[in-house]
Structure formats: C-alpha cells, structure tokens
Design a protein around this motif. Structure first.
Motif, mmCIF file in Angstrom:
data_model
loop_
_atom_site.group_PDB
_atom_site.id
_atom_site.type_symbol
_atom_site.label_atom_id
_atom_site.label_comp_id
_atom_site.label_asym_id
_atom_site.label_seq_id
_atom_site.Cartn_x
_atom_site.Cartn_y
_atom_site.Cartn_z
ATOM 1 N N GLU A 106 24.832 38.977 86.537
ATOM 2 C CA GLU A 106 26.080 39.622 86.115
ATOM 3 C C GLU A 106 26.936 40.002 87.319
ATOM 4 O OE1 GLU A 106 24.288 41.426 81.953
ATOM 5 O OE2 GLU A 106 24.780 42.798 83.575
ATOM 6 N N ILE A 130 30.582 41.608 80.349
ATOM 7 C CA ILE A 130 30.028 42.262 81.534
ATOM 8 C C ILE A 130 31.112 43.185 82.075
ATOM 9 C CG2 ILE A 130 29.215 41.876 83.879
ATOM 10 C CD1 ILE A 130 28.370 39.032 82.915
ATOM 11 N N SER A 131 30.774 44.447 82.266
ATOM 12 C CA SER A 131 31.794 45.383 82.728
ATOM 13 C C SER A 131 31.968 45.288 84.236
ATOM 14 C CB SER A 131 31.391 46.804 82.347
ATOM 15 O OG SER A 131 32.020 47.716 83.214
ATOM 16 N N ARG A 135 31.399 48.765 86.141
ATOM 17 C CA ARG A 135 30.019 49.180 86.303
ATOM 18 C C ARG A 135 29.310 48.399 87.397
ATOM 19 N NH1 ARG A 135 26.494 49.336 80.890
ATOM 20 N NH2 ARG A 135 27.960 50.658 79.781
ATOM 21 N N GLY A 140 35.719 45.126 77.793
ATOM 22 C CA GLY A 140 34.549 44.792 78.602
ATOM 23 C C GLY A 140 33.260 45.063 77.860
ATOM 24 N N LEU A 141 33.173 46.193 77.209
ATOM 25 C CA LEU A 141 31.923 46.496 76.528
ATOM 26 C C LEU A 141 31.892 45.867 75.150
ATOM 27 C CD1 LEU A 141 31.349 50.128 77.655
ATOM 28 C CD2 LEU A 141 30.305 48.021 78.461
ATOM 29 N N ARG A 150 30.370 42.297 74.570
ATOM 30 C CA ARG A 150 28.913 42.223 74.509
ATOM 31 C C ARG A 150 28.419 42.669 73.128
ATOM 32 N NH1 ARG A 150 25.024 44.086 79.214
ATOM 33 N NH2 ARG A 150 26.051 42.222 79.981
ATOM 34 N N GLN A 173 23.006 36.354 79.036
ATOM 35 C CA GLN A 173 22.082 36.281 80.176
ATOM 36 C C GLN A 173 20.936 37.276 80.059
ATOM 37 O OE1 GLN A 173 25.345 37.002 80.471
ATOM 38 N NE2 GLN A 173 25.370 39.181 80.915
#
Ligand SMILES: Nc1ncnc2c1ncn2[C@@H]1O[C@H](COP(=O)(O)OP(=O)(O)O)[C@@H](O)[C@H]1O
Ligand SMILES: [Mg+2]
Lengths: 368, 524
Positions: free
Chosen positions: A231, A247-248, A251, B343-344, B347, B381
């Motif tokens: 990531e 994927i942030s 972070r 972004g979150l 997912r 992943q």
C-alpha cells in the motif's frame, strides 16, 4: 530512448555503478594531481586506510552501520513518494531516546532486555520526530522536504537545551550526561570475537552493525512482502490509484514517515549505546544527509543501500586516513572526493548508462 | 509484398496524381518486438488516407518513423517522390510533414499565438514574428475554416479547439502532409465531426492527411483509402468505397467479429444500487452532479450516455467511494453508504461487493511500475487469499493473475511483466479481470473500451453481458454511443449534471440520443 535491445541485468546493477565509481575516482585523481600530489598514492592510502588492516575494517564498518540506518530511512520514505531530508534530526532525537533508556534502566534490566528497550526508545523517538512532519504533510499539505529540514534545526536546538539544562552532570563544564551503567554497553566486535576465541583489532564496531543488517532485511520484507508495504508503494507511485483502491494516502504518508524516522533513530544505538556510552552534543555529524546519497546510490533497495553504505563507510574511514597521512590533502579535499562520488553515482547516474546499455544490448533476434 | 495481400492498387497513384509519401519495405524492431514488418505504405497527394489496426499493430511506430522520432532498421522513405533521410522531427517538418499527437504538446499557459510561434519564432525579436504570425494565423483560419482566437490562453480552451491549435501549428510550419495519430480519442462525437470537416477542407485544398484511428465508423466517413495493419504488417490497402466496417474489422483482427454480441433480454431482479438526489462537486468545488437519482437492478446493464464533462466522471467517482458527495444518498445492496470520507469508502465498498473499472485507467486503474500480478490485486491486497500470515504470498498472486490473464485473453499472459508495458486493450482487460474476479455484486464501468482495439472491445462487451446474465448489476458510463446502444438494457442520458431522460435501446435512435446529450430534446 528506444534502445535496440535490452541489456542484461548485471549491467544495470553492477557495471553501471562500477563505471560511475571509476569515473568519480578518475576525476578525483585529477583534482589530487592538480594540487601536486600523486593520485595513485592517494588511492592506495584511501583503500589501505579503509580495508588494509583489521582496525581499518572495523572503523569502515562502524561508519557503514550509521549509513545503513539513514539510507534505509530515506528509502522507506521514498517508496511512499516522500523525500525525508530529516534523517539527521531523527537520528539525533533517536539517540536521545536511546540515551534516556540507558540512563533510566541501565543496571536495572539485564542486557538483552536493555537492548530491546533501547531499540524501542530510539525507534520511537526517531519515529515521533518524523511523525510530525508526516502529519503536517498528510493533513495540512506542508511539504516534508521543508518541514523535515526545519525539524533538523529544531532537533539541534532542543538537544542543546536538554543537554545544557537538564542532563548535564552538575558541576561539569561540557554538556554531557553521566556515563551509562557498564551493563548497557553494546559488545564490540573485538569482544564478540574474543568469546569465540578469535582476537581481532580494537575498533568502535559493535553489535549495532548486526542490528543494521537485520533492519535492512526487515525493510526488504516490509516493503515488498507485506500488504502494508504494498500500500505504501501504491501511495508512492500514484495517490489517485491509492484513493481509487481504498488506500488512504494520508495514513500511509504518516506511517512511512514514522518508520523512516524510527530507522534513522537507530543511529543512536551505534553512536550512543555502542561507542559514546553517554549522551552528548552533535554525535550525528551529518550521517542523516549522507543517508540521502546512500539511498540514491543504492537505488532505494536494502541490498544496494548496504553496498552503498559500505562504500561511503570506506570513503569516510579511508578519507580520514588520507587527510592524516597526506597532510597536503586537507580534510576538505576528502570532502571533495566524497562529493564527486555522490555526483557521479547519484546525480549523474545516467551519464554512462545509455552507452553501456547499448554496448551490452542483446543482439537482435534474427528475422523469421 | 506478397500475393496474398488484399492490394487493389497498382504502384502508380490514382488519377495520374503523385505520391505525397511513400514508405517502402520498412522494418523496425524494438528489442524482440517486430513492430513493423516489411511495411509499404503509399499515400496519394491530396487524399485522406486512413490507417487502422488493433493496438500494438505498429501504426504509431510507422508514423514515428515518418516523423523522425524513430529510425527504421530497414526500408526507404520517399517524400514527393524523392528519397528522404529523416533523422529527427525537424527534418520531417522541413520536408513538409506535420504531426498532431494524441496528447497535445501545447504550453498550457501560453496563448494560441505563442504556442504557434514556439520554436518557429523567426528571429531574436518576438514582435516581428508575432505580427507576421498573427496575419498568417488569420489567413490559415480563413482558408481552412480553422478559426481560433490567437490571443486566448490554451488552458481555457476546450479539447477540440486545442487540437485545432495543434493543426494550425503544423500548417504554420508549412506542413503539406498532416499525420493525426488517434485524434478523436479525446473528442466528443460532435467535436470529431468538426475535425473531419476541417480534414476534408484541407484535402480539397490539396493537402494530404494520414489519419490513424481504431474507430471504423470514422474511417468509413472521412477517408479515401485505408490501410489495415495487423501485428506489424500491412494486410490490406483498399479504396474506402470498396470496403465496409465489417470487412475492415475482420481484416484487423484476422477473423469475424461481432460487436455488442447478441444478448438475451435482461431478467432484472431487485435494485441493488440506489442513488437518491446525489450532488457532487469537482476538485474546484464546482457542482458537477446536481441532483441525480436512479437505481440499477441485479441482472441488468444500465448505460449512462452523455458528452464527456457533464458530470459522469464525478458521478462514478462518488459511487466508487473516491470522491465525497456533497449531499444525497447511495445505497448498496440496501445498505446506506457513508459518502463523505474519501479514501476509506472505496475499501469499504469493495468489501460490500462493489467492483469498479475506472475511467482513468492510467492514473487510477493501474499503478505505474507495478508488475501485472501486483496490479491484479490492487484494492484487495489485504485479502486472506493473497497472504501467508503476515506476508504476501507472491506465488499465489502470480498464479491467480496468470489464470485471469489466460481467461481474459491478456497478451502476453506473463504476470511478471510491468502492467504499463501492455497495450491499452490488454491493460484494460487486466483491470476488467481484476474487478470481475473479485466477485462483485455491483460493477461500475467507466469508458469500458476507451483506447481499446476491436478484438478487446468485443471481448470486454461479452464479459459484461455474461456478468449481467449471472445476476449482477452493471452500470456503464461511456461517451461512445455505439457502445451504450450495444450494451445497455436501459439508457440514462446525462446532461449538465442531471439525468435528462431514460430511453430503451430498442426504440432509441442515435439522433434522438445525440439531441438529448446536447440538452436539446427530452425523452419521448
Ligand atoms: N518505444 C518503444 N519501445 C519498445 N517497444 C515499442 C516502442 N514503441 C512501440 N513499441 C512496441 O511496438 C509495437 C507496436 O506499437 P505501436 O506502433 O505503438 O502500435 P499502435 O500504434 O498500432 O497501437 C507494440 O508491441 C509496442 O509495444
Ligand atoms: Mg498508437
């Protein structure tokens, strides 16, 4: 450029760096000749000074240890697309962490536990020092190149304050802490070899060299063989792809900086716990900056970084030998030679590459 | 040239004219790739000559050789009948060959005039050349119907006009032959029509045009002759009026192709993607999606048609969890989606069963520098099946990827190759494979076949229909009307951030859709 064919891998990984290194030495030779000294003699002194005898090798590897840590630090950040210039400050603060751990727990904890605690402190302090620029980049968009440089200065100022006002031994002149309990000292190479009955020359080389090699292996596993490393690399290659795949970036930027700082912080293990055995000022001496060159030359790969760190370790050790035994070549001249190596191996990376690749390109397949 | 080639022309140019450009017996290798195999191309002066071929057929390579970017390993180039030695683009320009690239080479914050002048300043002092260029631009604009305001700044201009500036740039440098490499990839159908109009004017004024495209409709519309390339070689050279779309498609791929495929009527179930009064802004805070509501049911393909830039991109990004919504609701399989954490959510959505083939394959769908197998797990992943405890199981990932590459006909099917080294169509098949093989219930697809060759289009369409038949919900956004018509069970038309109507592909005509897309007509 579209080459006719593809050159074999060894050209890329071995021949090109060697040719670059040779070019750097040739130009250095010209510089040495220009001040009226014999280039060959200088080269001989340099190589003997770095590898010629046991003590020299010990010193070379001692320097190498620092460069592995800082080189890895730069590389981890690089894989997340970040340019961490703050290795110097992170190493400095990391050393503070190691020192505080030794001051606090020296003589209380048995050595293995002491070592783990010192590693944890050094890494945590270094990580903390890099976390802030990372957070600022992730959340506020302040560029890490700028903030990490600023943090180097802040680290220097902070350390001066702490040493002068807090940790100084009362009644003493120089701003140094008391010496650590002897049970905290990292075993030197000489001691380690003595255990197995081999006598080698005394040098500052100590257990932290092994820690550095383990760290290099861990970085390799982390970056290429864990999903978090994956990531991190996605973020480094393309923030858009990161966001798309959930994927942030924020972070992972903070995470990469923290890991980077932790690696730089381990320089303290070598310098403070391995050699000085007390906290003092300016023990980093620029290793954070050299780490940038090391990572560049090692192509941000742990294996390459170990080799590049060895080269720079040799340049450091051989260079001081050079300044010592050929006084006409000043310390600055040695810095010039190191600079040339950085220039040819890093900045001018592509000077000879196209020619070499063409020369060794596999012949074109026959027409069918 | 071998006897099996479908060459219906003799060596002499038609109607007693002359050849503008002849490339004779060109061979070009890139390493082990034989990009051009004994290619012979003759282009008659004053004609529009099309070149078609699947991605990787070697069209761009041939053009780059003509324009001096590459040197042929073998072969001869003649311009106006004279052997030419073209070592770099400047040589080509001097010989009157101009090229318009798919990705424009314009300085964004320069004016049109400055861009045209760039590199052809004609003296150390700008003022001189500037006045001359101004006059010359006006003349070119008049002669060819290519009017552009010389003083407007490039970044303020729409893509179609920017392309016009590229053409003007080439003409200003005295181009007699103009090469356009996939010029319509970035254009709306309307802009493409305008472009073809200029090309016809140019031809009628005696200029020569070489047009590369993979869109057969365009070839049929505008060219006089067409050369078909396959795997580096010329397989046909025909007068356009003697051929047909189907014929060309077959020549390109080397077998019969069927676009859209025959699909059975949809058998839709419950709504699994529900969108309610969604508002989304772009990066500059400008509202782009302005109150959109619709739903997609399991077992159907819903197509969103529209001229690009009418909010489709932002809509897809909001649905994919990439871009926060300003307001409104998205429900996936009955569950409300939190749309305001960028972004979150992407997912979270993947875990909830969403697949997303993004519009921007280069910057989003694939990671530059990653091998195919690494790209094949992007977004998944951390899934258990790719891990052995803490570590990634590389062998597993490579295995899965290899299987998908075979199943989705990705060529070459080597998972270790860098994904960006594949041709556009194969890259897209890889992305489609990834998103479909992680068993989504809802699949978002943006521009499924942008920059993709016919063989791959056929394949991707088949897969999308198979997905639908397996009871999944598919939302397709495309600017290609043909594609929307061929795939969709229902068509929604988007204009200016709103859905302006819903039509059924059985009853809709291209004309009606075109008018709706332009915001002129309502659904009937
Ligand atoms: N600069 C290059 N280096 C290596 N290979 C190339 C290069 N340019 C093109 N190729 C290869 O040559 C083949 C033909 O490519 P290209 O001419 O771009 O095809 P087209 O334009 O018809 O899609 C492809 O297999 C492509 O990968
Ligand atoms: Mg091309």
């Amino acid at each position: 450029m579209a080459g006719a064919g593809k050159a074999p891998v060894w050209v890329d990984l071995a021949l090109v760096p060697l040719v670059n290194l040779a070019a750097a030495l040739v130009v250095s030779g010209l510089v040495v000749a220009a001040v009226g000294q014999s280039p060959l003699e200088a080269l001989e002194v340099l190589v003997t000074g770095a590898f010629g005898y046991g003590e020299a090798i010990g010193y070379t590897l001692y320097y190498t240890t620092n460069f592995i840590f800082t080189g890895l630090a730069v590389a981890v950040a690089f894989h997340a697309g970040l340019f961490n210039i703050g290795g110097e400050g992170q190493a400095y603060i990391g050393g503070l962490g190691v020192g505080l751990a030794c001051l606090a727990f020296g003589g209380i904890l048995p050595f293995p536990l002491m070592l783990l605690v010192a590693i944890a402190f050094g890494a945590a302090f270094g990580a903390g020092w890099a976390y802030v620029p990372g957070w600022l980049q992730a959340k506020r968009g302040s560029h890490v190149v700028i903030t990490t440089i600023m943090f180097n200065f802040i680290a220097a100022a902070l350390m001066t304050y702490i040493m002068v006002y807090v940790l100084i031994v009362p009644g003493q002149q120089s701003p140094e802490s008391r010496q650590f309990d002897a049970t905290t000292f990292l075993p030197t190479a000489k001691q380690a070899f003595a255990w197995i009955g081999v006598d080698i020359a005394a040098s500052p080389l100590n257990l932290s060299f092994v820690v550095a090699l383990i760290a290099a292996a861990c970085v390799w596993v982390f970056v290429w063989h864990t999903y978090v490393g994956y990531e991190l690399r996605v973020v480094g290659k393309s923030e858009k792809a990161a966001v798309y795949s959930g994927i942030s970036p924020a972070r992972h930027i903070v995470l990469a900086m923290a890991i980077s700082g932790a690696l730089a912080g381990l320089v303290g293990l070598n310098e403070i716990m391995g050699v000085q055995h007390r906290l003092l000022l300016n023990f980093t001496g620029g290793v954070g900056y050299v780490g940038i060159a090391v990572a560049l030359m090692g192509r941000n790969h742990p294996f390459g970084i170990c080799l590049a760190a060895l080269l720079f370790g040799a340049l450091y050790q051989g260079g001081s030998e050079l300044a010592f035994s050929m006084p006409q070549l000043s310390k600055e001249m040695v810095v010039v030679i190191q600079g040339l190596v950085i220039l040819f191996c890093g900045a001018l990376e592509h000077l000879f590459r196209p020619q070499l690749e063409r020369l060794f390109a596999r012949p074109l397949p026959a027409r069918t | 040239m071998t006897a099996t080639l479908a060459l219906d022309s003799a060596i002499a140019p038609p109607n007693g004219g002359r050849w503008a450009i002849e490339a004779i017996g060109i061979d070009k290798w890139f390493g082990s790739v034989h990009a051009n195999r004994d290619v012979t191309l003759r282009v008659a002066k004053g004609s529009i000559h099309g070149i078609v071929g699947e991605n990787g057929a070697g069209k761009s390579t041939l053009m780059n050789i003509l324009y001096g970017y590459h040197r042929a390993d073998r072969g001869e180039i003649r311009i106006d009948g004279k052997t030419a030695d073209i070592g770099r683009p400047a040589d080509a320009i001097a010989l009157g060959v101009g090229m318009v690239h798919q990705h424009f080479m314009l300085v964004e914050n320069f004016t049109v005039l400055e861009n045209v002048l760039l590199g052809a300043e004609g003296g150390a002092l700008l003022a001189d050349g500037r006045a001359k260029a101004h006059a010359e631009l006006e003349r070119l604009g008049r002669d060819y119907g290519l009017e552009v305001d010389p003083d407007s700044v490039i970044e303020d201009l729409p893509v179609g006009i920017q392309q016009r500036v590229e053409i003007l740039k080439a003409l200003y440098r005295g181009a007699e032959t103009l090469i356009l490499d996939e010029p319509t990839g970035v254009l709306t159908p309307q802009e493409a029509d305008k472009l073809f109009h200029f090309l016809r004017v140019l031809r009628d004024q005696g200029k020569t045009v070489i047009l590369i495209t993979h869109k057969l409709r365009e070839i049929m519309d505008v060219t006089d002759r067409v050369t078909v390339m396959r795997r580096g070689a010329v397989v046909a050279d025909l007068a356009t009026r003697n051929t047909s779309k189907e014929d060309l498609a077959e020549q390109m791929v080397g077998r019969k192709v069927k676009l859209g495929g025959d699909k059975a009527p949809a058998n839709p179930g419950a709504a699994v993607l529900e969108v309610q009064d969604l508002h989304v802004a772009d990066d500059h805070g400008k509202p782009r999606v302005r109150g959109v509501s619709f739903n997609v049911r399991a077992g159907e393909i819903v197509g969103i048609a529209g001229v690009s830039g009418n909010g489709q991109t932002e809509l897809l990004e909001a649905l994919g969890g990439i871009r926060p919504a300003a307001s409104g609701h998205i429900r996936l399989k009955g569950r409300e989606v939190e749309t305001r954490r960028p972004g979150l959510t992407a997912r979270v959505l993947r875990r909830m069963g969403l697949g997303h083939v993004p519009e921007d394959r280069h910057r989003m769908g694939l990671v530059h520098g990653f091998a195919a197998y690494e790209n094949a797990v992007l977004g998944h992943q951390d899934a258990k099946r790719y891990r052995k405890g803490w570590l990634l199981d590389r062998a597993r990932m490579v295995n899965y990827c290899g299987d998908w590459m075979k199943g989705y006909d990705v060529r070459p099917d080597n998972p270790l190759l860098e994904a960006f080294s594949f041709s556009g169509g194969n890259q897209q098949k890889l992305v489609v494979a990834r998103e479909m093989e992680h068993t989504p219930d809802v699949l978002l697809v943006g521009q499924p076949t942008r920059g993709v060759d016919i063989g791959a289009i056929e394949f991707i369409h088949k897969r999308l229909v198979a997905m639908r038949d397996a009871g999944k919900a598919v939302l397709v956004v495309s600017v290609e009307l043909d594609e929307i018509m061929a795939l969709s069970d229902r068509i929604l038309v988007m204009f200016d951030g709103r859905i302006v109507g819903e039509v059924s592909p059985e009853t809709a005509t291209e004309r009606q859709l075109g008018l709706m897309m332009a915001g002129i007509a309502e659904a009937t």
